[in-house]
Design a protein around this motif. Sequence first.
Motif, PDB file in Angstrom:
ATOM      1  N   LYS A   4      -5.768  -3.799  -6.593  1.00 22.22           N
ATOM      2  CA  LYS A   4      -5.531  -2.550  -5.866  1.00 22.22           C
ATOM      3  C   LYS A   4      -4.556  -2.756  -4.704  1.00 22.22           C
ATOM      4  O   LYS A   4      -3.812  -1.838  -4.350  1.00 22.22           O
ATOM      5  CB  LYS A   4      -6.855  -1.976  -5.353  1.00 22.22           C
ATOM      6  CG  LYS A   4      -7.585  -2.854  -4.367  1.00 22.22           C
ATOM      7  CD  LYS A   4      -8.889  -2.219  -3.924  1.00 22.22           C
ATOM      8  CE  LYS A   4      -9.621  -3.114  -2.914  1.00 22.22           C
ATOM      9  NZ  LYS A   4     -10.913  -2.491  -2.485  1.00 22.22           N
ATOM     10  N   ASN A   5      -4.547  -3.954  -4.115  1.00 21.71           N
ATOM     11  CA  ASN A   5      -3.601  -4.228  -3.039  1.00 21.71           C
ATOM     12  C   ASN A   5      -2.166  -4.216  -3.551  1.00 21.71           C
ATOM     13  O   ASN A   5      -1.246  -3.748  -2.867  1.00 21.71           O
ATOM     14  CB  ASN A   5      -3.911  -5.576  -2.388  1.00 21.71           C
ATOM     15  CG  ASN A   5      -5.176  -5.540  -1.556  1.00 21.71           C
ATOM     16  OD1 ASN A   5      -5.704  -4.469  -1.260  1.00 21.71           O
ATOM     17  ND2 ASN A   5      -5.683  -6.703  -1.195  1.00 21.71           N
ATOM     18  N   LYS A  52      -1.128  -0.557  -4.083  1.00 24.48           N
ATOM     19  CA  LYS A  52      -0.798   0.105  -2.814  1.00 24.48           C
ATOM     20  C   LYS A  52       0.547  -0.369  -2.282  1.00 24.48           C
ATOM     21  O   LYS A  52       1.346   0.429  -1.769  1.00 24.48           O
ATOM     22  CB  LYS A  52      -1.903  -0.158  -1.790  1.00 24.48           C
ATOM     23  CG  LYS A  52      -3.203   0.569  -2.068  1.00 24.48           C
ATOM     24  CD  LYS A  52      -4.184   0.456  -0.917  1.00 24.48           C
ATOM     25  CE  LYS A  52      -4.654  -0.963  -0.712  1.00 24.48           C
ATOM     26  NZ  LYS A  52      -5.709  -1.034   0.348  1.00 24.48           N
ATOM     27  N   VAL A  65       3.364   1.233  -4.360  1.00 22.50           N
ATOM     28  CA  VAL A  65       3.539   2.652  -4.030  1.00 22.50           C
ATOM     29  C   VAL A  65       4.327   2.794  -2.731  1.00 22.50           C
ATOM     30  O   VAL A  65       5.240   3.629  -2.626  1.00 22.50           O
ATOM     31  CB  VAL A  65       2.167   3.349  -3.913  1.00 22.50           C
ATOM     32  CG1 VAL A  65       2.333   4.751  -3.319  1.00 22.50           C
ATOM     33  CG2 VAL A  65       1.492   3.431  -5.273  1.00 22.50           C
ATOM     34  N   PHE A  66       3.996   1.960  -1.750  1.00 23.61           N
ATOM     35  CA  PHE A  66       4.678   2.026  -0.454  1.00 23.61           C
ATOM     36  C   PHE A  66       6.143   1.635  -0.572  1.00 23.61           C
ATOM     37  O   PHE A  66       7.035   2.403  -0.195  1.00 23.61           O
ATOM     38  CB  PHE A  66       3.965   1.108   0.543  1.00 23.61           C
ATOM     39  CG  PHE A  66       4.634   1.040   1.893  1.00 23.61           C
ATOM     40  CD1 PHE A  66       4.473   2.061   2.811  1.00 23.61           C
ATOM     41  CD2 PHE A  66       5.429  -0.044   2.238  1.00 23.61           C
ATOM     42  CE1 PHE A  66       5.086   2.010   4.062  1.00 23.61           C
ATOM     43  CE2 PHE A  66       6.042  -0.115   3.481  1.00 23.61           C
ATOM     44  CZ  PHE A  66       5.874   0.918   4.397  1.00 23.61           C
TER      45      PHE A  66
END
Length: 264
Positions: free
Chosen positions: A120-121, A124, A127-128
């Motif tokens: 999940k990291n 994220k 996405v950033f």
Amino acid sequence: MSAVCAIFSSLSVIPDGPYLKDSVNIQSLAASSIITLYFTDLGQQVSWTTFFLTEYTGPLLIYLLFYIRLSTIYDQVETTKNFRHPVVHLACFCHCLHYVRHLLETLFVHKFSGEHTPLKNMIKGCVFYWGFTSWIAYYINHPRYTPPCMYKQSTKLTLMCEAGNHFINVALAHQNHSGNKACFPSPTYNPFTWLFLLVSCPNYTYEVGSWISFTVMTQTLPVGIFAFLMVIQMSLWAQKKHKLYLKKFYPEVRRKAAMIPIVF
């Protein structure tokens, strides 16, 4: 484990405590014949190498898609009519250089202490970085983009910061694997490493400097917002690492700032 993504678990001797390393002998932890181990499901994990390669490859390719001005992104009539200012080409070169450097350092310079991180990291992070790159590249490569003045000076500063960041990372990698753990990383004959005399985390200083100068070079709102967020993130990381350095190397670090000389 050779899989790119896998499910991991870990053991600890107290609830929510630090995880035991694979090399730990359980018998050495037992004060008696009975010991309680707590099992934690870490979920899907990816290697740090996979994490950074995925995170940094996206911005490199995404920016180039906007740079070639695909007809599905921009109006083809406007694209053929408008001349590209040199700053557009320089911005593409600096942006690509930044992420190519990160990719090469991930493969050949950095050594990661932890083997894996949660999937999940990575999502994220992608996405950033990927989202901001799309926003940044859209404006800089737009046919109606208004080029700024005095971009040559900031371009030179951007390249200097990229070079400085690389040389600092190389110096840190050599120090971390030389077997000498008793001293704080020191400057070398390379002038870019002399920033170690003033701050404890010069790699973050150069990283922030490159994005601020890139903002001045392009003068676009998306780059400015991204640079602002990077300053906040790098400041937090620098403060955290500075505190660790103070505990380990207090005499060498106590007069240094964390990221910005004298100020912070």
